[in-house]
Write an enzyme that holds these catalytic residues in place. Structure first.
Site, PDB file in Angstrom:
ATOM      1  N   ASN A   1       7.913   4.621   7.007  1.00 42.35           N
ATOM      2  CA  ASN A   1       9.244   4.057   6.833  1.00 42.35           C
ATOM      3  C   ASN A   1       9.871   4.587   5.542  1.00 42.35           C
ATOM      4  OD1 ASN A   1      11.501   2.365   7.266  1.00 42.35           O
ATOM      5  ND2 ASN A   1      10.189   0.806   8.180  1.00 42.35           N
TER       6      ASN A   1
ATOM      7  N   HIS B   1      -5.013   9.867 -14.315  1.00 41.25           N
ATOM      8  CA  HIS B   1      -5.183  10.485 -15.626  1.00 41.25           C
ATOM      9  C   HIS B   1      -6.469   9.962 -16.242  1.00 41.25           C
ATOM     10  CE1 HIS B   1      -1.178  12.276 -15.711  1.00 41.25           C
ATOM     11  NE2 HIS B   1      -0.765  11.174 -15.112  1.00 41.25           N
TER      12      HIS B   1
ATOM     13  N   GLY C   1       4.865  -3.457   3.226  1.00 40.74           N
ATOM     14  CA  GLY C   1       5.852  -2.967   2.274  1.00 40.74           C
ATOM     15  C   GLY C   1       5.398  -3.049   0.831  1.00 40.74           C
TER      16      GLY C   1
ATOM     17  N   THR D   1      -7.564  -1.422  -4.837  1.00 44.97           N
ATOM     18  CA  THR D   1      -8.366  -0.779  -5.881  1.00 44.97           C
ATOM     19  C   THR D   1      -9.820  -0.585  -5.472  1.00 44.97           C
ATOM     20  OG1 THR D   1      -8.857  -2.915  -6.906  1.00 44.97           O
ATOM     21  CG2 THR D   1      -6.907  -1.732  -7.714  1.00 44.97           C
ATOM     22  N   LYS D   2     -10.199  -1.160  -4.325  1.00 52.70           N
ATOM     23  CA  LYS D   2     -11.562  -1.029  -3.795  1.00 52.70           C
ATOM     24  C   LYS D   2     -11.477  -0.730  -2.306  1.00 52.70           C
ATOM     25  CE  LYS D   2     -13.860  -4.257  -6.909  1.00 52.70           C
ATOM     26  NZ  LYS D   2     -13.937  -4.008  -8.089  1.00 52.70           N
TER      27      LYS D   2
ATOM     28  N   ARG E   1      -7.850  -8.026  -1.590  1.00 47.75           N
ATOM     29  CA  ARG E   1      -9.151  -8.565  -1.157  1.00 47.75           C
ATOM     30  C   ARG E   1      -9.039  -8.998   0.302  1.00 47.75           C
ATOM     31  NH1 ARG E   1      -5.973 -11.863  -3.284  1.00 47.75           N
ATOM     32  NH2 ARG E   1      -5.872 -14.072  -2.911  1.00 47.75           N
TER      33      ARG E   1
ATOM     34  N   LYS F   1      -9.429 -12.161   5.929  1.00 50.93           N
ATOM     35  CA  LYS F   1      -9.685 -12.555   7.312  1.00 50.93           C
ATOM     36  C   LYS F   1     -10.257 -11.372   8.077  1.00 50.93           C
ATOM     37  CE  LYS F   1      -6.009 -13.083  10.209  1.00 50.93           C
ATOM     38  NZ  LYS F   1      -4.896 -13.741  10.927  1.00 50.93           N
TER      39      LYS F   1
END
Length: 186
Positions: free
Chosen positions: A86, A116, A143, A166-167, A181, A184
């Site tokens: 989109n 960086h 979004g 981040t994981k 995280r 469900k």
């Protein structure tokens, strides 16, 4: 043994100089294609598709990418069938970005392979890092979601709007938040 090029270092996840001449030429080529894509007329759908076919490393059938769209090189983006991107999405493809089949990116999704160094002394050298991102099949990125370098997202996943991934995210889940995280199983 021949020394690695900056491009080889970049794609190997090693420190590299982004101001390298080869990389600068690749970015200029991508920038020109993106300019043409982003400033095309609404009725120029086929022309925009041709631009994406020339920009991406690989893309399957039945794709829709809404302008504006931004990336660094384009040639490091490998996408399957039925891709939908989109408005106003960014893919910093300093390393490989793999998008599976039936992947949906809502507006303002950002996928980063670039980073960086955290060591300020190394950062002052101008060297950068990049790690690949892999997104499985049947994935919806809500979004404004941000996918950080080196992340893998499994198949049949929904990432909630505004999430910062981040994981790694496993298959068959809904994941949300900052940091993202799993909330469900599906």
């Amino acid at each position: 043994m021949k020394e690695k090029t900056e491009k080889e270092k970049m794609l190997n996840g090693e420190l590299y100089l982004a101001i390298d001449e080869e990389l600068a030429q690749m970015q200029t080529k991508a920038a020109q294609l993106l300019y043409d894509f982003n400033f095309s007329q609404p009725h120029q759908v086929d022309w925009r598709k041709d631009i994406i076919l020339n920009l991406f490393g690989k893309i399957g059938s039945n794709f829709v990418i809404r302008p504006p769209f931004y990336c660094d090189y384009g040639c490091h983006i490998w996408a399957g069938d039925n891709l939908y991107i989109n408005y106003d999405c960014i893919i910093l493809d300093c390393n490989k970005v793999y998008l599976g089949n039936n992947v949906l990116l809502a507006p303002k999704v950002q996928i980063y392979t670039a980073s960086h160094p955290s060591d300020p002394q190394v950062r002052l050298t101008g060297r950068e890092l990049a790690a690949p991102v892999t997104i499985g099949d049947n994935v919806w990125l809500g979004g404004g979601a941000i996918i950080c370098p080196g992340i893998s997202i499994g198949s049949n996943v929904t990432i909630g709007a505004g999430s910062v991934v981040t994981k790694n995210i496993p298959d068959n889940v809904v994941a949300v938040g900052n940091p993202c995280r799993v909330i469900k199983n599906v």
